[in-house]
Design a protein around this motif. Sequence first.
Motif, PDB file in Angstrom:
ATOM      1  N   ARG A  65       0.939  -1.280  -0.023  1.00  0.00           N
ATOM      2  CA  ARG A  65      -0.090  -0.102  -0.036  1.00  0.00           C
ATOM      3  C   ARG A  65       0.864   1.221  -0.038  1.00  0.00           C
ATOM      4  N   ALA A  66       0.412   2.163  -0.816  1.00  0.00           N
ATOM      5  CA  ALA A  66       1.399   3.545  -1.001  1.00  0.00           C
ATOM      6  C   ALA A  66       0.812   4.445   0.291  1.00  0.00           C
ATOM      7  N   SER A  73      -4.580   7.217  -8.997  1.00  0.00           N
ATOM      8  CA  SER A  73      -4.264   6.113  -8.039  1.00  0.00           C
ATOM      9  C   SER A  73      -2.813   5.634  -7.704  1.00  0.00           C
ATOM     10  N   ARG A  74      -1.965   6.346  -8.698  1.00  0.00           N
ATOM     11  CA  ARG A  74      -0.550   5.864  -8.694  1.00  0.00           C
ATOM     12  C   ARG A  74       0.080   6.313  -7.384  1.00  0.00           C
ATOM     13  N   GLN A 131      -3.409   5.461  -1.371  1.00  0.00           N
ATOM     14  CA  GLN A 131      -3.334   4.403  -0.457  1.00  0.00           C
ATOM     15  C   GLN A 131      -4.684   3.968  -0.887  1.00  0.00           C
ATOM     16  N   HIS A 154      -4.023   1.619  -9.592  1.00  0.00           N
ATOM     17  CA  HIS A 154      -2.810   1.068  -9.132  1.00  0.00           C
ATOM     18  C   HIS A 154      -2.790   0.681  -7.610  1.00  0.00           C
ATOM     19  N   CYS A 155      -3.968   1.088  -7.065  1.00  0.00           N
ATOM     20  CA  CYS A 155      -4.169   0.793  -5.421  1.00  0.00           C
ATOM     21  C   CYS A 155      -5.258   0.268  -5.252  1.00  0.00           C
TER      22      CYS A 155
END
Length: 295
Positions: free
Chosen positions: A145-146, A249-250, A253, A282-283
């Motif tokens: 997760r970012a 979304s890059r 989280q 991307h998340c």
Amino acid sequence: MSGLVVVGVDGSASSLAAVDAAAHEARLRGAGLRIVHAFVWPATHVPLGPWPLGPPEGGIRNMVEHLVAEAVQRARAAAPEVDVGHVVVTGEPLTVLEAQSRAAELVVVGSRGMGGFVGLLVGSTAVHLVAHGRCPVLVVREQPRAPGPIVLGADGSPAGERAVDFAFAEAAFRKADLLALHAWTTWNAPLPPPRDPSLPYANPPGALAAEEDRLLSEALAGHQDRYPEVPVEHRVVHGRTREVLIEASRSAQLMVVGARGRDGFAGLLLGSVSQALLHHAHCPLAVVRGAGEHR
């Protein structure tokens, strides 16, 4: 315990990532966690127990017990304070998880299961559950997760109101920033009422952008009053909604969207934006159905 988080497991790496996420969500909510495995009988009549000439730990029953036990152990390690239960239900995964969603405040699934084909980003169970689940559905990928904000894809429609509620609550649970992102083009923006119909150009330059900014502010106003502790950034972007949200979304989280937007067609369970994000975000993605959308 104030609620229930349900996670579907099938032994895949994607479903184990979903267990981690579900344990985290249950801890944040002070909710219980139920680990669910949908058992489908083999097409051929294979015995559930081990083969007479095989190892004693073999057989379908032992395999199912092992994968569920692994998921329970993983959840308890991730969130020791959470009450973790488990159940094995005979039935097709979508039917089982849809039934489980009736008593849950959140269902978590991996983006791909054991039957996923190489190259496919999202499995059929995730897609269909988002369309048919009775509560918000969180679809988790295996990537870490970012640390970025929670991104809310907001369009100001009544159908998206529950998604706004969910995003604010999730930001409060996680003590995270919230980016409320609204994308528009001249093709999907509703025209504001003309200021003076007698003029050649009833709406002056910039009127569409100002109207879109107003829609976003109105969609968020009451929620900001209820969650004053959540830092919120408003961002209105001129661009195609799918591309804008996928790019955002890059660094997010979590992405939160409604199932259908303001230009969705009646009868469709999923809009094109939510479908695109299921395949390309991307998340982790939470899809929240609006009032009256459940069938």
